[in-house]
Write a protein that holds these residues in place. Structure first.
Motif, PDB file in Angstrom:
ATOM      1  N   GLU A 142       0.808  -1.211   0.000  1.00 26.94           N
ATOM      2  CA  GLU A 142       0.000   0.000   0.000  1.00 26.94           C
ATOM      3  C   GLU A 142       0.846   1.269   0.000  1.00 26.94           C
ATOM      4  O   GLU A 142       0.329   2.365  -0.093  1.00 26.94           O
ATOM      5  CB  GLU A 142      -0.962   0.011   1.204  1.00 26.94           C
ATOM      6  N   THR A 143       2.137   1.096   0.110  1.00 27.79           N
ATOM      7  CA  THR A 143       3.005   2.268   0.155  1.00 27.79           C
ATOM      8  C   THR A 143       3.752   2.431  -1.154  1.00 27.79           C
ATOM      9  O   THR A 143       3.915   1.493  -1.919  1.00 27.79           O
ATOM     10  CB  THR A 143       4.019   2.147   1.304  1.00 27.79           C
ATOM     11  N   GLY A 144       4.183   3.641  -1.387  1.00 27.15           N
ATOM     12  CA  GLY A 144       4.936   3.932  -2.591  1.00 27.15           C
ATOM     13  C   GLY A 144       4.263   5.031  -3.391  1.00 27.15           C
ATOM     14  O   GLY A 144       3.077   5.303  -3.242  1.00 27.15           O
ATOM     15  N   GLU A 145       5.042   5.649  -4.226  1.00 29.16           N
ATOM     16  CA  GLU A 145       4.550   6.765  -5.033  1.00 29.16           C
ATOM     17  C   GLU A 145       3.560   6.326  -6.101  1.00 29.16           C
ATOM     18  O   GLU A 145       2.731   7.107  -6.531  1.00 29.16           O
ATOM     19  CB  GLU A 145       5.725   7.458  -5.735  1.00 29.16           C
ATOM     20  N   LYS A 146       3.672   5.099  -6.530  1.00 36.59           N
ATOM     21  CA  LYS A 146       2.904   4.658  -7.687  1.00 36.59           C
ATOM     22  C   LYS A 146       1.583   3.988  -7.351  1.00 36.59           C
ATOM     23  O   LYS A 146       0.908   3.485  -8.233  1.00 36.59           O
ATOM     24  CB  LYS A 146       3.751   3.695  -8.521  1.00 36.59           C
ATOM     25  N   THR A 147       1.184   3.989  -6.112  1.00 39.31           N
ATOM     26  CA  THR A 147      -0.058   3.302  -5.757  1.00 39.31           C
ATOM     27  C   THR A 147      -1.040   4.251  -5.095  1.00 39.31           C
ATOM     28  O   THR A 147      -0.637   5.176  -4.387  1.00 39.31           O
ATOM     29  CB  THR A 147       0.206   2.070  -4.860  1.00 39.31           C
ATOM     30  N   THR A 148      -2.306   4.029  -5.366  1.00 38.38           N
ATOM     31  CA  THR A 148      -3.362   4.844  -4.761  1.00 38.38           C
ATOM     32  C   THR A 148      -4.332   3.979  -3.962  1.00 38.38           C
ATOM     33  O   THR A 148      -5.453   4.396  -3.699  1.00 38.38           O
ATOM     34  CB  THR A 148      -4.142   5.626  -5.846  1.00 38.38           C
ATOM     35  N   VAL A 149      -3.904   2.767  -3.601  1.00 39.61           N
ATOM     36  CA  VAL A 149      -4.777   1.924  -2.786  1.00 39.61           C
ATOM     37  C   VAL A 149      -4.907   2.530  -1.390  1.00 39.61           C
ATOM     38  O   VAL A 149      -3.986   3.147  -0.878  1.00 39.61           O
ATOM     39  CB  VAL A 149      -4.285   0.462  -2.689  1.00 39.61           C
ATOM     40  N   SER A 150      -6.065   2.327  -0.823  1.00 40.56           N
ATOM     41  CA  SER A 150      -6.335   2.846   0.511  1.00 40.56           C
ATOM     42  C   SER A 150      -6.013   1.784   1.561  1.00 40.56           C
ATOM     43  O   SER A 150      -6.204   0.592   1.318  1.00 40.56           O
ATOM     44  CB  SER A 150      -7.815   3.227   0.610  1.00 40.56           C
ATOM     45  N   PRO A 151      -5.560   2.211   2.730  1.00 43.85           N
ATOM     46  CA  PRO A 151      -5.339   1.259   3.821  1.00 43.85           C
ATOM     47  C   PRO A 151      -6.614   0.510   4.205  1.00 43.85           C
ATOM     48  O   PRO A 151      -6.561  -0.526   4.863  1.00 43.85           O
ATOM     49  CB  PRO A 151      -4.862   2.134   4.981  1.00 43.85           C
ATOM     50  N   LYS A 152      -7.767   1.005   3.760  1.00 38.81           N
ATOM     51  CA  LYS A 152      -9.038   0.341   4.075  1.00 38.81           C
ATOM     52  C   LYS A 152      -9.072  -1.088   3.537  1.00 38.81           C
ATOM     53  O   LYS A 152      -9.818  -1.920   4.039  1.00 38.81           O
ATOM     54  CB  LYS A 152     -10.204   1.147   3.526  1.00 38.81           C
ATOM     55  N   ILE A 153      -8.268  -1.368   2.495  1.00 38.22           N
ATOM     56  CA  ILE A 153      -8.217  -2.733   1.955  1.00 38.22           C
ATOM     57  C   ILE A 153      -7.799  -3.706   3.049  1.00 38.22           C
ATOM     58  O   ILE A 153      -8.362  -4.792   3.167  1.00 38.22           O
ATOM     59  CB  ILE A 153      -7.249  -2.820   0.753  1.00 38.22           C
ATOM     60  N   TRP A 154      -6.833  -3.311   3.854  1.00 28.03           N
ATOM     61  CA  TRP A 154      -6.318  -4.198   4.898  1.00 28.03           C
ATOM     62  C   TRP A 154      -7.085  -4.047   6.202  1.00 28.03           C
ATOM     63  O   TRP A 154      -7.084  -4.930   7.032  1.00 28.03           O
ATOM     64  CB  TRP A 154      -4.820  -3.972   5.082  1.00 28.03           C
ATOM     65  N   GLU A 155      -7.762  -2.918   6.368  1.00 21.47           N
ATOM     66  CA  GLU A 155      -8.600  -2.721   7.551  1.00 21.47           C
ATOM     67  C   GLU A 155      -9.907  -3.497   7.426  1.00 21.47           C
ATOM     68  O   GLU A 155     -10.489  -3.901   8.424  1.00 21.47           O
ATOM     69  CB  GLU A 155      -8.896  -1.224   7.745  1.00 21.47           C
ATOM     70  N   ASP A 156     -10.368  -3.661   6.184  1.00 24.37           N
ATOM     71  CA  ASP A 156     -11.625  -4.366   5.923  1.00 24.37           C
ATOM     72  C   ASP A 156     -11.409  -5.355   4.768  1.00 24.37           C
ATOM     73  O   ASP A 156     -12.020  -5.246   3.717  1.00 24.37           O
ATOM     74  CB  ASP A 156     -12.733  -3.365   5.573  1.00 24.37           C
ATOM     75  N   THR A 157     -10.536  -6.304   5.001  1.00 22.80           N
ATOM     76  CA  THR A 157     -10.203  -7.279   3.970  1.00 22.80           C
ATOM     77  C   THR A 157     -11.436  -8.068   3.529  1.00 22.80           C
ATOM     78  O   THR A 157     -11.618  -8.332   2.338  1.00 22.80           O
ATOM     79  CB  THR A 157      -9.095  -8.243   4.455  1.00 22.80           C
ATOM     80  N   ALA A 158     -12.299  -8.402   4.466  1.00 19.70           N
ATOM     81  CA  ALA A 158     -13.516  -9.149   4.116  1.00 19.70           C
ATOM     82  C   ALA A 158     -14.416  -8.316   3.208  1.00 19.70           C
ATOM     83  O   ALA A 158     -14.987  -8.833   2.244  1.00 19.70           O
ATOM     84  CB  ALA A 158     -14.265  -9.573   5.374  1.00 19.70           C
ATOM     85  N   GLY A 159     -14.543  -7.036   3.499  1.00 16.49           N
ATOM     86  CA  GLY A 159     -15.349  -6.147   2.659  1.00 16.49           C
ATOM     87  C   GLY A 159     -14.751  -5.986   1.275  1.00 16.49           C
ATOM     88  O   GLY A 159     -15.469  -5.961   0.267  1.00 16.49           O
ATOM     89  N   PHE A 160     -13.429  -5.884   1.221  1.00 13.64           N
ATOM     90  CA  PHE A 160     -12.749  -5.763  -0.071  1.00 13.64           C
ATOM     91  C   PHE A 160     -12.923  -7.048  -0.865  1.00 13.64           C
ATOM     92  O   PHE A 160     -13.246  -7.008  -2.058  1.00 13.64           O
ATOM     93  CB  PHE A 160     -11.264  -5.435   0.136  1.00 13.64           C
ATOM     94  N   GLN A 161     -12.751  -8.184  -0.214  1.00 17.22           N
ATOM     95  CA  GLN A 161     -12.928  -9.471  -0.905  1.00 17.22           C
ATOM     96  C   GLN A 161     -14.368  -9.615  -1.408  1.00 17.22           C
ATOM     97  O   GLN A 161     -14.586 -10.086  -2.524  1.00 17.22           O
ATOM     98  CB  GLN A 161     -12.579 -10.643   0.023  1.00 17.22           C
ATOM     99  N   ALA A 162     -15.323  -9.166  -0.621  1.00 16.64           N
ATOM    100  CA  ALA A 162     -16.728  -9.230  -1.043  1.00 16.64           C
ATOM    101  C   ALA A 162     -16.960  -8.359  -2.281  1.00 16.64           C
ATOM    102  O   ALA A 162     -17.691  -8.751  -3.201  1.00 16.64           O
ATOM    103  CB  ALA A 162     -17.642  -8.803   0.098  1.00 16.64           C
ATOM    104  N   ALA A 163     -16.337  -7.192  -2.311  1.00 17.40           N
ATOM    105  CA  ALA A 163     -16.471  -6.302  -3.470  1.00 17.40           C
ATOM    106  C   ALA A 163     -15.848  -6.945  -4.715  1.00 17.40           C
ATOM    107  O   ALA A 163     -16.424  -6.883  -5.810  1.00 17.40           O
ATOM    108  CB  ALA A 163     -15.823  -4.951  -3.177  1.00 17.40           C
ATOM    109  N   VAL A 164     -14.696  -7.568  -4.559  1.00 19.54           N
ATOM    110  CA  VAL A 164     -14.047  -8.265  -5.672  1.00 19.54           C
ATOM    111  C   VAL A 164     -14.920  -9.428  -6.138  1.00 19.54           C
ATOM    112  O   VAL A 164     -15.123  -9.617  -7.345  1.00 19.54           O
ATOM    113  CB  VAL A 164     -12.630  -8.748  -5.279  1.00 19.54           C
ATOM    114  N   ASP A 165     -15.461 -10.185  -5.201  1.00 21.92           N
ATOM    115  CA  ASP A 165     -16.322 -11.318  -5.550  1.00 21.92           C
ATOM    116  C   ASP A 165     -17.573 -10.856  -6.302  1.00 21.92           C
ATOM    117  O   ASP A 165     -18.020 -11.518  -7.251  1.00 21.92           O
ATOM    118  CB  ASP A 165     -16.713 -12.108  -4.307  1.00 21.92           C
ATOM    119  N   LYS A 166     -18.131  -9.730  -5.897  1.00 24.82           N
ATOM    120  CA  LYS A 166     -19.313  -9.195  -6.580  1.00 24.82           C
ATOM    121  C   LYS A 166     -18.952  -8.786  -8.001  1.00 24.82           C
ATOM    122  O   LYS A 166     -19.709  -9.039  -8.950  1.00 24.82           O
ATOM    123  CB  LYS A 166     -19.907  -8.024  -5.808  1.00 24.82           C
TER     124      LYS A 166
END
Length: 146
Positions: free
Chosen positions: A80-104
């Motif tokens: 999640e770190t680095g100049e080239k990424t715009t991912v939010s830390p929420k991915i790791w704070e809510d991994t289940a929610g992120f996985q559900a969004a990917v599954d949908k």
């Protein structure tokens, strides 16, 4: 025995190399998705006539790319770190929610390919359903570029 160790080492190296740069891997996938959506957005806007073949091609790209999203491999902790990424830390704070969004997204794109739009009205419904996934993820799990 040496051959077995070499073979196992080679496989491990190949597996590691496949996701050696998860940021680049996921950005390439998202760029392809953007290109696919961009190819059919003019139809949605009424700038181009409905083209069932073009729509199906774009939907197949989105579905194929969606199936490639492996949350654990493409979004490992620390990527999640680095100049080239715009991912939010929420991915790791809510991994289940992120996985559900990917599954949908996977399910919605697969359904769109299984029953592709045949006219403008069905395209509007399908396009809205598929791209709402993009908006959901980008609003929740991505930091807006400044």
């Amino acid at each position: 025995m040496k051959k077995l160790i070499l073979a196992v080492s080679a496989l491990a190296l190949a597996a590691t190399a496949a996701f050696a740069d998860p940021i680049a891997d996921r950005q390439a996938l998202m760029k392809a998705n953007g290109k696919a959506v961009g190819s059919i957005a003019p139809i949605m806007k009424g700038e181009k006539p409905f083209d069932a073949a073009l729509v199906l091609e774009a939907l197949k790209t989105l579905s194929d790319d969606a199936q490639k999203i492996d949350v654990a491999a493409m979004f490992p902790k620390g990527s999640e770190t680095g100049e080239k990424t715009t991912v939010s830390p929420k991915i790791w704070e809510d991994t289940a929610g992120f996985q559900a969004a990917v599954d949908k997204f996977k399910a919605d794109t697969a359904a769109a390919v299984a029953a592709p739009p045949t006219d403008m009205d069905s395209f509007k419904t399908t396009f809205g359903k598929v791209t709402s996934n993009c908006g959901t993820c980008h609003e929740t799990f991505r930091i807006k570029k400044s």
